[in-house]
Design an enzyme around this catalytic site. Structure first.
Site, PDB file in Angstrom:
ATOM      1  N   LYS A 116      42.290 -44.204  14.177  1.00 55.18           N
ATOM      2  CA  LYS A 116      43.030 -43.135  14.841  1.00 55.18           C
ATOM      3  C   LYS A 116      43.156 -41.924  13.930  1.00 55.18           C
ATOM      4  O   LYS A 116      43.013 -40.779  14.362  1.00 55.18           O
ATOM      5  CB  LYS A 116      44.423 -43.644  15.239  1.00 55.18           C
ATOM      6  CG  LYS A 116      45.290 -42.604  15.956  1.00 55.18           C
ATOM      7  CD  LYS A 116      46.505 -43.256  16.597  1.00 55.18           C
ATOM      8  CE  LYS A 116      47.549 -43.682  15.577  1.00 55.18           C
ATOM      9  NZ  LYS A 116      48.385 -42.564  15.099  1.00 55.18           N
ATOM     10  N   SER A 117      43.407 -42.150  12.657  1.00 53.77           N
ATOM     11  CA  SER A 117      43.562 -41.046  11.710  1.00 53.77           C
ATOM     12  C   SER A 117      42.287 -40.219  11.607  1.00 53.77           C
ATOM     13  O   SER A 117      42.315 -38.988  11.617  1.00 53.77           O
ATOM     14  CB  SER A 117      43.938 -41.578  10.328  1.00 53.77           C
ATOM     15  OG  SER A 117      45.189 -42.220  10.365  1.00 53.77           O
ATOM     16  N   ARG A 133      41.504 -36.213  13.391  1.00 53.09           N
ATOM     17  CA  ARG A 133      40.992 -35.118  12.570  1.00 53.09           C
ATOM     18  C   ARG A 133      39.640 -34.647  13.094  1.00 53.09           C
ATOM     19  O   ARG A 133      39.368 -33.444  13.204  1.00 53.09           O
ATOM     20  CB  ARG A 133      40.871 -35.574  11.111  1.00 53.09           C
ATOM     21  CG  ARG A 133      42.206 -35.687  10.393  1.00 53.09           C
ATOM     22  CD  ARG A 133      42.115 -36.570   9.163  1.00 53.09           C
ATOM     23  NE  ARG A 133      43.347 -36.538   8.377  1.00 53.09           N
ATOM     24  CZ  ARG A 133      44.454 -37.215   8.702  1.00 53.09           C
ATOM     25  NH1 ARG A 133      44.479 -37.952   9.804  1.00 53.09           N
ATOM     26  NH2 ARG A 133      45.533 -37.134   7.941  1.00 53.09           N
ATOM     27  N   GLY A 142      52.582 -38.085  17.667  1.00 57.06           N
ATOM     28  CA  GLY A 142      53.035 -37.219  16.578  1.00 57.06           C
ATOM     29  C   GLY A 142      51.912 -36.455  15.908  1.00 57.06           C
ATOM     30  O   GLY A 142      52.047 -35.275  15.585  1.00 57.06           O
ATOM     31  N   SER A 154      55.718 -35.057   5.614  1.00 58.39           N
ATOM     32  CA  SER A 154      54.552 -35.634   6.277  1.00 58.39           C
ATOM     33  C   SER A 154      53.262 -34.941   5.850  1.00 58.39           C
ATOM     34  O   SER A 154      53.162 -33.712   5.893  1.00 58.39           O
ATOM     35  CB  SER A 154      54.708 -35.521   7.794  1.00 58.39           C
ATOM     36  OG  SER A 154      53.526 -35.940   8.436  1.00 58.39           O
ATOM     37  N   SER A 155      52.280 -35.736   5.462  1.00 61.81           N
ATOM     38  CA  SER A 155      50.980 -35.174   5.087  1.00 61.81           C
ATOM     39  C   SER A 155      50.290 -34.538   6.283  1.00 61.81           C
ATOM     40  O   SER A 155      49.347 -33.753   6.122  1.00 61.81           O
ATOM     41  CB  SER A 155      50.086 -36.272   4.503  1.00 61.81           C
ATOM     42  OG  SER A 155      49.819 -37.264   5.480  1.00 61.81           O
ATOM     43  N   ASP A 180      52.156 -46.127   6.307  1.00 59.50           N
ATOM     44  CA  ASP A 180      51.947 -46.856   7.552  1.00 59.50           C
ATOM     45  C   ASP A 180      51.764 -48.358   7.327  1.00 59.50           C
ATOM     46  O   ASP A 180      51.775 -49.135   8.285  1.00 59.50           O
ATOM     47  CB  ASP A 180      50.731 -46.295   8.301  1.00 59.50           C
ATOM     48  CG  ASP A 180      51.047 -44.992   9.022  1.00 59.50           C
ATOM     49  OD1 ASP A 180      52.247 -44.669   9.166  1.00 59.50           O
ATOM     50  OD2 ASP A 180      50.105 -44.292   9.439  1.00 59.50           O
ATOM     51  N   ARG A 224      62.162 -45.966  10.994  1.00 60.00           N
ATOM     52  CA  ARG A 224      61.594 -47.276  10.693  1.00 60.00           C
ATOM     53  C   ARG A 224      62.420 -48.072   9.689  1.00 60.00           C
ATOM     54  O   ARG A 224      62.386 -49.311   9.701  1.00 60.00           O
ATOM     55  CB  ARG A 224      60.145 -47.114  10.214  1.00 60.00           C
ATOM     56  CG  ARG A 224      59.201 -46.742  11.342  1.00 60.00           C
ATOM     57  CD  ARG A 224      57.768 -46.514  10.910  1.00 60.00           C
ATOM     58  NE  ARG A 224      56.902 -46.383  12.086  1.00 60.00           N
ATOM     59  CZ  ARG A 224      55.645 -45.986  12.043  1.00 60.00           C
ATOM     60  NH1 ARG A 224      55.079 -45.680  10.869  1.00 60.00           N
ATOM     61  NH2 ARG A 224      54.928 -45.905  13.150  1.00 60.00           N
TER      62      ARG A 224
END
Length: 434
Positions: A24-25, A29, A94, A169-170, A313, A344
């Protein structure tokens, strides 16, 4: 599955081959790079994760700023009447919210980005402020610093130099880097303080480089000049974040022989560090035959401190494994967990209490207290609309005779086939209708 499920498992053996969806990451991108390149870059092996499907659908749609049609296939949670631009609802995605905030500043027309009720509680102000410094026109529709936001696309760039905190957050940093080559003056990004989730930033830069975009990174400054994307294909690897749940299953099993095709030892994904983390729990990773073989060797757990700063994560997965094994580990680098799909930290504390384990917070250090740990006959897992809560706790079905998981469909966000894949290695998944 739209209801709760009951998970059971006979025996503590995990054997089988699991084909994981695309990362997903990487996909998210790659999709933005593809859109910014004007078609010069093509994405291969798209993930079927809901977040990626949502982002792809939005980027492939033609924006018509004169109407207020909602994209992404669900009713907007924003204001009932929109008289600005097109209303785009990203739901709980997000990554899409962060990346599209930057993306739409470069597109003609006007849009309003909104999302789920939880998304409206997740801050966007740091990214919006950085984009405003560049010259972007971004305003808040409801609460200052939070979605929904109104973006008027196309702006005259005021500066190429901006600063942003590294311990947030990166995805904010990645959102800026993705659009940098399309900025007339380019971008000089100064990162203030320690950089959280550094591998995710490195992944972004590596993928941009594959697409022909060069950069320099000296000390805390990343520079990207205005330049054209090259014609190329961006292949997407299987998802190491998804792989982490299979490492957890192996760690809680007595015997494990699992094969995950497509994964490599030279991944762009920071979560591939799960191989090193789980070695502490007796899991050997052998890369051969075009994938990775996981095997389990029972051994004492020695490592006491886990720094999750570069792989947040994985935190839920590792913390739950430690708790289940009664290993009183200490964790650092969890600062960003409170602004994820849910808080979390609080969610972990609530659910671990159901097996008598405490996650004690002292400043930025978290320690597991397993002194009162017990294994119940049945256990109900609240998921808090968070895919990783469901998947991190699912491996407990190997030690809890009956595990009920709330709202099983939450895994669709990143790993739609998760429950089906569990059945392949002997888990019994039964839908519990309300």
């Amino acid at each position: 599955m739209s209801h709760n499920i009951i998970l059971t498992k006979q025996g503590k053996t995990a054997k089988g081959t699991i084909h994981l969806t695309g990362s997903k990451s990487e996909c998210n991108r790659a999709l933005v790079i593809e859109a910014l390149s004007g078609g010069r870059v093509k994405v291969k092996n798209l993930s079927d994760a809901a977040d990626t499907v949502t982002l792809a659908g939005i980027l492939n749609s033609k924006v018509k700023s004169e109407n207020s049609k909602t994209l992404a296939g669900e009713e907007a949670h924003g204001p009932s009447t929109i008289d600005h631009g097109q209303l785009i609802n990203i739901g709980p995605a997000g990554t899409a919210m962060r990346f599209l905030t930057a993306y739409y500043t470069l597109q003609p027309g006007e849009v309003i980005l909104t999302g789920s009720e939880r998304m409206k509680q997740r801050p966007i102000g740091i990214l919006a402020d950085a984009l405003r410094t560049l010259g972007a026109d971004i305003t808040y529709v409801e609460k200052e610093g939070y979605p929904p936001i109104n973006i008027k696309g196309g702006f005259e760039q005021l500066t190429r130099e901006i600063s942003i905190k590294g311990d947030i957050s990166s995805q904010y940093i990645t959102a800026l880097l993705l659009i940098a080559a399309r900025l007339p003056l380019g971008l000089e990004l100064h990162i203030e303080g320690d950089l959280t989730s550094r591998p995710y930033v490195e992944m972004t830069l590596a993928m941009l480089k594959q697409a022909g975009i060069q950069h320099t990174w000296t000390d805390n400054v990343i520079s990207i000049e205005n330049q054209e994307f090259g014609e190329t294909a961006l292949p997407v690897e299987p998802d190491w974040s998804a792989a982490s749940y299979w490492y957890a299953i192996a760690a809680l099993a007595d015997e494990a022989e699992l094969f995950l095709p497509g994964l490599t030892s030279y991944s762009l994904q920071g979560d591939s560090v799960i191989t090193e983390i789980m070695a502490n729990f007796g899991i050997t990773s052998q890369f051969k035959d075009g994938g990775v073989y996981l095997t389990k060797e029972v051994k004492p757990i020695v490592r006491k401190i886990f720094d999750m700063k570069e792989c947040p994560d994985l935190a839920q997965t590792v913390i739950v494994v430690c708790a289940a094994l009664g290993h009183e580990a200490t964790f650092t680098g969890l600062e960003t967990l409170k602004i994820k799909e849910t808080d979390r930290i609080k969610a972990l504390q609530n659910e671990l209490a159901k097996i008598g384990v405490k996650l004690i917070e002292k400043g930025q250090v978290y320690k597991l207290d397993c002194s009162e740990k017990f294994i119940p006959e049945t256990m109900f897992i609240n998921t808090y609309e968070d895919h990783r809560m469901a998947m991190a706790f699912a491996p407990l079905a190997q030690i809890v005779p009956q595990l009920e998981v709330e709202e099983a469909k939450v895994v669709e966000k990143s790993y739609p086939a998760f429950w089906t894949d569990l059945e392949k290695v002997g888990f019994v998944v039964e839908e519990q209708k309300a």
